[in-house]
Scaffold this active site. Sequence first.
Site, PDB file in Angstrom:
ATOM      1  N   ASP A  65       4.921  -5.409  59.735  1.00  0.00           N
ATOM      2  CA  ASP A  65       4.390  -4.244  59.001  1.00  0.00           C
ATOM      3  C   ASP A  65       5.302  -3.830  57.846  1.00  0.00           C
ATOM      4  O   ASP A  65       5.431  -2.643  57.540  1.00  0.00           O
ATOM      5  CB  ASP A  65       4.199  -3.063  59.976  1.00  0.00           C
ATOM      6  CG  ASP A  65       3.214  -3.403  61.078  1.00  0.00           C
ATOM      7  OD1 ASP A  65       3.437  -2.942  62.213  1.00  0.00           O
ATOM      8  OD2 ASP A  65       2.244  -4.133  60.804  1.00  0.00           O
TER       9      ASP A  65
ATOM     10  N   ILE B 180       1.866 -11.525  65.649  1.00  0.00           N
ATOM     11  CA  ILE B 180       2.675 -11.711  64.436  1.00  0.00           C
ATOM     12  C   ILE B 180       2.570 -13.182  64.046  1.00  0.00           C
ATOM     13  O   ILE B 180       2.883 -14.066  64.852  1.00  0.00           O
ATOM     14  CB  ILE B 180       4.152 -11.348  64.705  1.00  0.00           C
ATOM     15  CG1 ILE B 180       4.254  -9.916  65.239  1.00  0.00           C
ATOM     16  CG2 ILE B 180       4.985 -11.528  63.441  1.00  0.00           C
ATOM     17  CD1 ILE B 180       3.711  -8.851  64.319  1.00  0.00           C
TER      18      ILE B 180
ATOM     19  N   GLY C 108       8.014  -9.905  57.763  1.00  0.00           N
ATOM     20  CA  GLY C 108       8.501  -8.877  58.702  1.00  0.00           C
ATOM     21  C   GLY C 108       7.345  -8.346  59.542  1.00  0.00           C
ATOM     22  O   GLY C 108       6.225  -8.855  59.474  1.00  0.00           O
TER      23      GLY C 108
ATOM     24  N   THR D 199      -4.113  -3.875  58.232  1.00  0.00           N
ATOM     25  CA  THR D 199      -4.238  -2.424  58.284  1.00  0.00           C
ATOM     26  C   THR D 199      -3.436  -1.936  59.486  1.00  0.00           C
ATOM     27  O   THR D 199      -3.477  -2.534  60.565  1.00  0.00           O
ATOM     28  CB  THR D 199      -5.711  -1.974  58.386  1.00  0.00           C
ATOM     29  OG1 THR D 199      -5.732  -0.553  58.478  1.00  0.00           O
ATOM     30  CG2 THR D 199      -6.465  -2.586  59.556  1.00  0.00           C
ATOM     31  N   HIS D 200      -2.649  -0.862  59.252  1.00  0.00           N
ATOM     32  CA  HIS D 200      -1.758  -0.350  60.298  1.00  0.00           C
ATOM     33  C   HIS D 200      -2.021   1.145  60.468  1.00  0.00           C
ATOM     34  O   HIS D 200      -2.090   1.876  59.463  1.00  0.00           O
ATOM     35  CB  HIS D 200      -0.296  -0.609  59.909  1.00  0.00           C
ATOM     36  CG  HIS D 200       0.687  -0.115  60.920  1.00  0.00           C
ATOM     37  ND1 HIS D 200       0.891  -0.753  62.123  1.00  0.00           N
ATOM     38  CD2 HIS D 200       1.496   0.969  60.907  1.00  0.00           C
ATOM     39  CE1 HIS D 200       1.798  -0.069  62.818  1.00  0.00           C
ATOM     40  NE2 HIS D 200       2.183   0.973  62.104  1.00  0.00           N
TER      41      HIS D 200
HETATM   42  C1  GRF Z   1      -6.703  -0.260  64.173  1.00  0.00           C
HETATM   43  O1  GRF Z   1      -6.375   1.123  64.117  1.00  0.00           O
HETATM   44  C2  GRF Z   1      -5.570  -1.082  63.647  1.00  0.00           C
HETATM   45  O2  GRF Z   1      -4.857  -0.453  62.609  1.00  0.00           O
HETATM   46  C3  GRF Z   1      -4.691  -1.181  64.867  1.00  0.00           C
HETATM   47  O3  GRF Z   1      -5.571  -1.362  65.951  1.00  0.00           O
HETATM   48  C4  GRF Z   1      -6.809  -0.744  65.604  1.00  0.00           C
HETATM   49  C5  GRF Z   1      -7.886  -1.800  65.749  1.00  0.00           C
HETATM   50  O4  GRF Z   1      -9.105  -1.153  65.812  1.00  0.00           O
HETATM   51  N1  GRF Z   1      -3.781  -2.293  64.760  1.00  0.00           N
HETATM   52  P1  GRF Z   1     -10.473  -2.024  65.748  1.00  0.00           P
HETATM   53  O5  GRF Z   1     -10.264  -3.234  66.651  1.00  0.00           O
HETATM   54  O6  GRF Z   1     -10.689  -2.405  64.312  1.00  0.00           O
HETATM   55  O7  GRF Z   1     -11.520  -1.071  66.260  1.00  0.00           O
END
Ligand code: GRF
Length: 202
Positions: A147, A94, A145, A110-111
């Site tokens: 996510d 974070i 925050g 990306t989450h």
């Molecule tokens: C992804 O799904 C991301 O959203 C999550 O961890 C994963 C990382 O995958 N935080 P990579 O390292 O891009 O293969």
Amino acid sequence: KRLVVLVSGSGTNLQALLDAIAAAGAETYGAEIVAVGADRAGVEGLARAERAGLPTFVCRVKDHATREEWDHALAEAVAAYEPDLVVSAGFMKIVGKEFLARFGGRFVNTHPALLPSFPGAHGVRDALAYGAKVTGCTVHFVDDGVDTGPIIAQGVVEVRDEDDESALHERIKEVERRLLVEVVGLLARNGYRIEGRKVVIQ
Ligand code: GRF
């Protein structure tokens, strides 16, 4: 546009961006990755960057006396590459006030869940444990925050009865990699405005 990508692990999202830019050409895609950073050494994501001939940097929390000093060091390392957009692709730290002051509004994450459901470091596991029937992935701007920033795009993935965390995460990542490539390209080519919680892509 200049992208700096931050990773912590396997870097398959990074790889998806690298492949898309190589396939389309940076001009057409609208962006090029100028550097890849990580919070620890030796992760596959850094090896992917090195194979692509990109500069890399490592910024470890334990190398700094305080979290604020780490945050400053990370911001400095990123700023050195003069990015237009910073992409957290599986970066598991974070960031703090200084990083957000300098890159907020052009820092996307990306989450692997449908925010606001299941934020945090175990979104896939939490959705599975909760018994969700669908989950997915979210690309959003990072705010102060965890996510919680303005959502740019989401993709839905069904949860199957036989899923365990890794099977479900792999299925999510198939959607996530496509979504991230699409969103980063759009932001880079079209430009955007953030209006409260709304993201308007021109
Ligand atoms: C992804 O799904 C991301 O959203 C999550 O961890 C994963 C990382 O995958 N935080 P990579 O390292 O891009 O293969």
